[in-house]
Write an enzyme that holds these catalytic residues in place. Structure first.
Site, PDB file in Angstrom:
ATOM      1  CD  GLU A  45      -2.351   1.337   2.816  1.00  0.00           C
ATOM      2  OE1 GLU A  45      -2.729   0.290   3.394  1.00  0.00           O
ATOM      3  OE2 GLU A  45      -2.463   2.476   3.328  1.00  0.00           O
ATOM      4  NE  ARG A  49      -0.443   8.711   5.718  1.00  0.00           N
ATOM      5  CZ  ARG A  49      -0.198   7.925   6.760  1.00  0.00           C
ATOM      6  NH1 ARG A  49       0.496   8.385   7.771  1.00  0.00           N
ATOM      7  NH2 ARG A  49      -0.640   6.697   6.781  1.00  0.00           N
ATOM      8  CB  THR A  73      -3.583   8.252   3.285  1.00  0.00           C
ATOM      9  OG1 THR A  73      -2.659   7.388   3.926  1.00  0.00           O
ATOM     10  CG2 THR A  73      -3.941   9.367   4.254  1.00  0.00           C
ATOM     11  CE  LYS A 133      -5.784   2.413   7.578  1.00  0.00           C
ATOM     12  NZ  LYS A 133      -4.558   2.536   6.811  1.00  0.00           N
TER      13      LYS A 133
HETATM   14  C1  3PG Z   1      -1.532   3.715   7.935  1.00  0.00           C
HETATM   15  O1  3PG Z   1      -1.667   4.609   7.130  1.00  0.00           O
HETATM   16  O2  3PG Z   1      -2.130   2.646   7.836  1.00  0.00           O
HETATM   17  C2  3PG Z   1      -0.676   3.934   9.122  1.00  0.00           C
HETATM   18  O3  3PG Z   1      -0.036   5.159   9.053  1.00  0.00           O
HETATM   19  C3  3PG Z   1       0.323   2.879   9.351  1.00  0.00           C
HETATM   20  O4  3PG Z   1       0.696   3.083  10.665  1.00  0.00           O
HETATM   21  P1  3PG Z   1       2.186   2.941  11.180  1.00  0.00           P
HETATM   22  O5  3PG Z   1       3.005   3.937  10.415  1.00  0.00           O
HETATM   23  O6  3PG Z   1       2.124   3.225  12.639  1.00  0.00           O
HETATM   24  O7  3PG Z   1       2.622   1.531  10.868  1.00  0.00           O
END
Ligand code: 3PG
Length: 213
Positions: A45, A49, A73, A133
């Site tokens: 994924e 961002r 995201t 999710k």
């Molecule tokens: C996501 O977008 O699923 C999370 O930011 C992942 O979280 P982590 O960076 O704490 O693993």
């Protein structure tokens, strides 16, 4: 079961951990994904961002057909459309809103929307989503919280992400309502900056040896 849901299920069941990748430089996208693939990870994924995210999706989709690339995201219909156009094969959102519901209905690729609270889960179910999710997993209440949702929400399955890493992933994966977990720990910024692809392969190997359902 719809074809889209079956496709999403097969992506999530294909491995115990989906790496969540924040990639700043498009040139790193293929080497990171190759390193993960060598460690047994076949779906990634890319979160939207970073500015490079859409180009990273494009590069992986074009150069690595053996890997399933998704966009994360994704907050609205414009981002959904851009990610799909870039070649994303699945869409992940931290939540769910009417723009995403509408866009996903007219798209051929599946959406994995996020839900935390009972009301959010009920709304998602009402809209036809029972693979969700669970973000931010640790911060929202951890495994005890998600365990408490097993009985009232029979049939709803989750992919928890947020604050999960190798030592805690195994515990999440024992929950009966968890299909797989997600996390950014497989491709830490430091290793990417050093282009230490072997170290990323080692993290991926550890992750893919975890046991899911
Ligand atoms: C996501 O977008 O699923 C999370 O930011 C992942 O979280 P982590 O960076 O704490 O693993």
């Amino acid at each position: 079961m719809s074809q889209k849901k079956a496709h999403l299920l097969s992506i999530l069941q294909g491995q115990p951990v989906i790496p969540v990748l924040l990639i700043e430089r498009v040139d790193d996208a293929v080497p990171i994904t190759q390193a993960l693939l060598r460690g047994g990870i076949k779906a990634v994924e890319i979160t939207l961002r970073t500015l490079a995210a859409l180009d990273c999706i494009k590069a992986i989709a074009n150069k690595m057909p053996e890997v399933t690339v998704g966009a994360g995201t994704v907050l609205d219909n414009t981002q959904f459309e851009a990610a799909e156009k870039a070649g994303a094969q699945f869409i992940v959102s931290p939540g769910l809103n009417s723009q995403l519901i509408e866009k996903a209905a007219s798209s051929d690729i599946p959406l994995l929307p996020g839900a935390i609270t009972p009301s959010e889960i009920m709304t998602a179910r009402e809209k036809g989503y029972d693979i969700l999710k669970f973000f931010p997993a640790e911060q929202a209440g951890g495994t005890v919280y998600l365990q408490a949702l097993v009985s009232p929400f029979a049939g709803v399955m989750f992919c928890p992400t947020g604050g999960i890493s190798l030592p805690t992933a195994a515990q999440w994966l024992t929950l009966p309502n968890v299909i797989c977990v997600g996390g950014s720990w497989l491709a830490p910024k430091k290793l990417v900056e050093r282009q230490d692809w072997d170290a990323i392969t080692a993290l991926a190997t550890q992750a893919s040896q975890l046991h899911g359902h």
